[in-house]
Design a protein around this motif. Structure first.
Motif, PDB file in Angstrom:
ATOM      1  N   UNK A   1      -0.584   1.043  -6.356  1.00 43.47           N
ATOM      2  CA  UNK A   1       0.214   1.397  -5.186  1.00 43.47           C
ATOM      3  C   UNK A   1       0.773   2.804  -5.363  1.00 43.47           C
ATOM      4  N   UNK A   2       1.301   3.078  -6.551  1.00 43.88           N
ATOM      5  CA  UNK A   2       1.918   4.382  -6.812  1.00 43.88           C
ATOM      6  C   UNK A   2       0.912   5.515  -6.748  1.00 43.88           C
ATOM      7  N   UNK A   3      -0.305   5.269  -7.198  1.00 47.01           N
ATOM      8  CA  UNK A   3      -1.321   6.328  -7.225  1.00 47.01           C
ATOM      9  C   UNK A   3      -2.121   6.413  -5.933  1.00 47.01           C
ATOM     10  N   UNK A   4      -1.982   5.431  -5.049  1.00 51.02           N
ATOM     11  CA  UNK A   4      -2.700   5.447  -3.786  1.00 51.02           C
ATOM     12  C   UNK A   4      -4.165   5.078  -3.890  1.00 51.02           C
ATOM     13  N   UNK A   5      -4.556   4.392  -4.966  1.00 47.41           N
ATOM     14  CA  UNK A   5      -5.949   3.976  -5.148  1.00 47.41           C
ATOM     15  C   UNK A   5      -6.160   2.622  -4.461  1.00 47.41           C
ATOM     16  N   UNK A   6      -6.459   2.679  -3.174  1.00 48.67           N
ATOM     17  CA  UNK A   6      -6.382   1.492  -2.331  1.00 48.67           C
ATOM     18  C   UNK A   6      -7.416   0.435  -2.700  1.00 48.67           C
ATOM     19  N   UNK A   7      -8.638   0.824  -2.980  1.00 50.18           N
ATOM     20  CA  UNK A   7      -9.641  -0.189  -3.316  1.00 50.18           C
ATOM     21  C   UNK A   7      -9.291  -0.888  -4.630  1.00 50.18           C
ATOM     22  N   UNK A   8      -8.818  -0.110  -5.604  1.00 50.58           N
ATOM     23  CA  UNK A   8      -8.352  -0.725  -6.858  1.00 50.58           C
ATOM     24  C   UNK A   8      -7.165  -1.632  -6.595  1.00 50.58           C
ATOM     25  N   UNK A   9      -6.294  -1.200  -5.700  1.00 43.48           N
ATOM     26  CA  UNK A   9      -5.121  -2.012  -5.347  1.00 43.48           C
ATOM     27  C   UNK A   9      -5.558  -3.323  -4.713  1.00 43.48           C
ATOM     28  N   UNK A  10      -6.506  -3.267  -3.806  1.00 44.58           N
ATOM     29  CA  UNK A  10      -6.959  -4.512  -3.148  1.00 44.58           C
ATOM     30  C   UNK A  10      -7.488  -5.507  -4.172  1.00 44.58           C
ATOM     31  N   UNK A  11      -8.250  -5.025  -5.138  1.00 43.13           N
ATOM     32  CA  UNK A  11      -8.743  -5.918  -6.191  1.00 43.13           C
ATOM     33  C   UNK A  11      -7.589  -6.505  -6.993  1.00 43.13           C
ATOM     34  N   UNK A  12      -6.584  -5.689  -7.268  1.00 49.94           N
ATOM     35  CA  UNK A  12      -5.428  -6.157  -8.035  1.00 49.94           C
ATOM     36  C   UNK A  12      -4.594  -7.151  -7.240  1.00 49.94           C
ATOM     37  N   UNK A  13      -4.520  -6.951  -5.945  1.00 51.78           N
ATOM     38  CA  UNK A  13      -3.802  -7.900  -5.093  1.00 51.78           C
ATOM     39  C   UNK A  13      -4.497  -9.250  -5.081  1.00 51.78           C
ATOM     40  N   UNK A  14      -5.816  -9.242  -4.985  1.00 50.31           N
ATOM     41  CA  UNK A  14      -6.587 -10.497  -5.066  1.00 50.31           C
ATOM     42  C   UNK A  14      -6.304 -11.201  -6.392  1.00 50.31           C
ATOM     43  N   UNK A  15      -6.363 -10.430  -7.475  1.00 50.62           N
ATOM     44  CA  UNK A  15      -6.123 -11.006  -8.794  1.00 50.62           C
ATOM     45  C   UNK A  15      -4.699 -11.543  -8.905  1.00 50.62           C
ATOM     46  N   UNK A  16      -3.731 -10.804  -8.352  1.00 51.36           N
ATOM     47  CA  UNK A  16      -2.345 -11.246  -8.420  1.00 51.36           C
ATOM     48  C   UNK A  16      -2.119 -12.559  -7.716  1.00 51.36           C
ATOM     49  N   UNK A  17      -2.697 -12.709  -6.547  1.00 46.95           N
ATOM     50  CA  UNK A  17      -2.589 -13.976  -5.819  1.00 46.95           C
ATOM     51  C   UNK A  17      -3.254 -15.100  -6.592  1.00 46.95           C
ATOM     52  N   UNK A  18      -4.429 -14.827  -7.149  1.00 47.14           N
ATOM     53  CA  UNK A  18      -5.135 -15.847  -7.933  1.00 47.14           C
ATOM     54  C   UNK A  18      -4.358 -16.212  -9.195  1.00 47.14           C
ATOM     55  N   UNK A  19      -3.568 -15.257  -9.715  1.00 45.56           N
ATOM     56  CA  UNK A  19      -2.782 -15.509 -10.928  1.00 45.56           C
ATOM     57  C   UNK A  19      -1.484 -16.252 -10.649  1.00 45.56           C
TER      58      UNK A  19
ATOM     59  N   UNK B   1       3.942   1.982   2.255  1.00 48.81           N
ATOM     60  CA  UNK B   1       3.388   1.497   3.522  1.00 48.81           C
ATOM     61  C   UNK B   1       1.887   1.266   3.416  1.00 48.81           C
ATOM     62  N   UNK B   2       1.179   2.168   2.741  1.00 51.30           N
ATOM     63  CA  UNK B   2      -0.261   1.970   2.554  1.00 51.30           C
ATOM     64  C   UNK B   2      -0.544   0.718   1.727  1.00 51.30           C
ATOM     65  N   UNK B   3       0.308   0.478   0.726  1.00 52.95           N
ATOM     66  CA  UNK B   3       0.159  -0.726  -0.082  1.00 52.95           C
ATOM     67  C   UNK B   3       0.352  -1.989   0.735  1.00 52.95           C
ATOM     68  N   UNK B   4       1.362  -1.977   1.594  1.00 49.15           N
ATOM     69  CA  UNK B   4       1.602  -3.140   2.449  1.00 49.15           C
ATOM     70  C   UNK B   4       0.448  -3.349   3.425  1.00 49.15           C
ATOM     71  N   UNK B   5      -0.092  -2.244   3.945  1.00 47.67           N
ATOM     72  CA  UNK B   5      -1.253  -2.363   4.826  1.00 47.67           C
ATOM     73  C   UNK B   5      -2.455  -2.957   4.109  1.00 47.67           C
ATOM     74  N   UNK B   6      -2.674  -2.513   2.879  1.00 52.60           N
ATOM     75  CA  UNK B   6      -3.769  -3.068   2.081  1.00 52.60           C
ATOM     76  C   UNK B   6      -3.553  -4.554   1.827  1.00 52.60           C
ATOM     77  N   UNK B   7      -2.306  -4.933   1.583  1.00 47.63           N
ATOM     78  CA  UNK B   7      -2.011  -6.342   1.320  1.00 47.63           C
ATOM     79  C   UNK B   7      -2.269  -7.188   2.557  1.00 47.63           C
ATOM     80  N   UNK B   8      -1.896  -6.675   3.717  1.00 49.42           N
ATOM     81  CA  UNK B   8      -2.186  -7.399   4.954  1.00 49.42           C
ATOM     82  C   UNK B   8      -3.682  -7.636   5.108  1.00 49.42           C
ATOM     83  N   UNK B   9      -4.485  -6.616   4.785  1.00 49.54           N
ATOM     84  CA  UNK B   9      -5.940  -6.752   4.898  1.00 49.54           C
ATOM     85  C   UNK B   9      -6.473  -7.788   3.913  1.00 49.54           C
ATOM     86  N   UNK B  10      -5.941  -7.784   2.696  1.00 49.27           N
ATOM     87  CA  UNK B  10      -6.360  -8.759   1.692  1.00 49.27           C
ATOM     88  C   UNK B  10      -6.016 -10.179   2.138  1.00 49.27           C
ATOM     89  N   UNK B  11      -4.813 -10.369   2.654  1.00 47.64           N
ATOM     90  CA  UNK B  11      -4.402 -11.702   3.106  1.00 47.64           C
ATOM     91  C   UNK B  11      -5.271 -12.177   4.263  1.00 47.64           C
TER      92      UNK B  11
END
Length: 212
Positions: free
Chosen positions: A23-41, A65-75
């Motif tokens: 989220x801090x670095x703005x790497x959205x695709x990496x973030x989306x993968x991490x969000x998936x993993x976080x939910x699974x964890x 805000x970009x992180x929250x948008x990515x999270x909405x897409x993942x959900x």
């Protein structure tokens, strides 16, 4: 370094780290993968939202805000795959009153002493914003523990450039709020696995400085 008597980070605590870092670095695709993993964890939706919201104070509103948008897409993607994620607790409502007073008390507890200095005397507005918005308003919510919030903070700072002074300070705050030596070594390992050797090497150098 081995710390056999100390407890390891939980799966949920480990999962917070790349979410905050990307989220801090703005790497959205990496973030989306991490969000998936976080939910699974086992992280709840509200716990992850709390991490993403907190990071506005460290990485700025655009990254948050970009992180929250990515999270909405993942959900939404998970919903389309019939995956039901736990919302979790909403947390305590913000206590009406003086956020500055609440934040000053929280900051002092987190750090272990009152925070003062020439920079805050030079720009007292930034001192007030830190205390009122971050340590007052955000830290009132108990969706995340203060330990989890500091893990998110050091992960975010580790994956940002030019903030080693703040990273070193927050290592100290993390240790003051339940993050052990073993867990900090684990933190470096997770950062190495997710963010790469360069980021991990810098984070480790700053950690060594904080320990001395």
């Amino acid at each position: 370094m081995n710390h056999p008597t100390e407890q390891a980070l939980t799966n949920q605590e480990r999962a917070i780290l790349p979410i905050a870092a990307f989220t801090a670095s703005g790497q959205i695709e990496c973030l989306k993968n991490s969000l998936e993993h976080g939910l699974d964890a086992g992280l709840t939706v509200n716990a992850i939202k709390a991490v993403l919201v907190q990071l506005y104070a460290y990485a700025g509103f655009p990254r948050s805000l970009n992180g929250l948008g990515a999270f909405m897409a993942v959900l939404e993607s998970r919903k389309q795959r019939s995956i039901v994620d736990e919302n979790g607790e909403d947390g305590l409502a913000m206590v009406p009153g003086d956020s500055l007073a609440v934040g000053t008390r929280h900051q002092t507890q987190l750090v272990g002493q009152a925070v003062t200095g020439a920079l805050f005397e030079f720009a007292p507005a930034i001192d007030a914003y830190l205390k009122a918005h971050l340590f007052g308003d955000i830290f009132q919510s108990d969706v995340l523990s203060w330990k989890e919030r500091e893990l998110a903070t050091i992960a975010a700072l580790a994956n940002m450039s030019g903030v080693n002074a703040q990273l070193q300070a927050h290592y100290g705050i993390a240790m003051n709020n339940g993050v052990t030596a073993k867990q900090l070594d684990e933190f470096i390992d997770v950062i190495r696995d997710t963010c790469g050797e360069r980021v991990a090497a810098n984070a480790a150098d700053v950690l060594n400085a904080a320990r001395h």
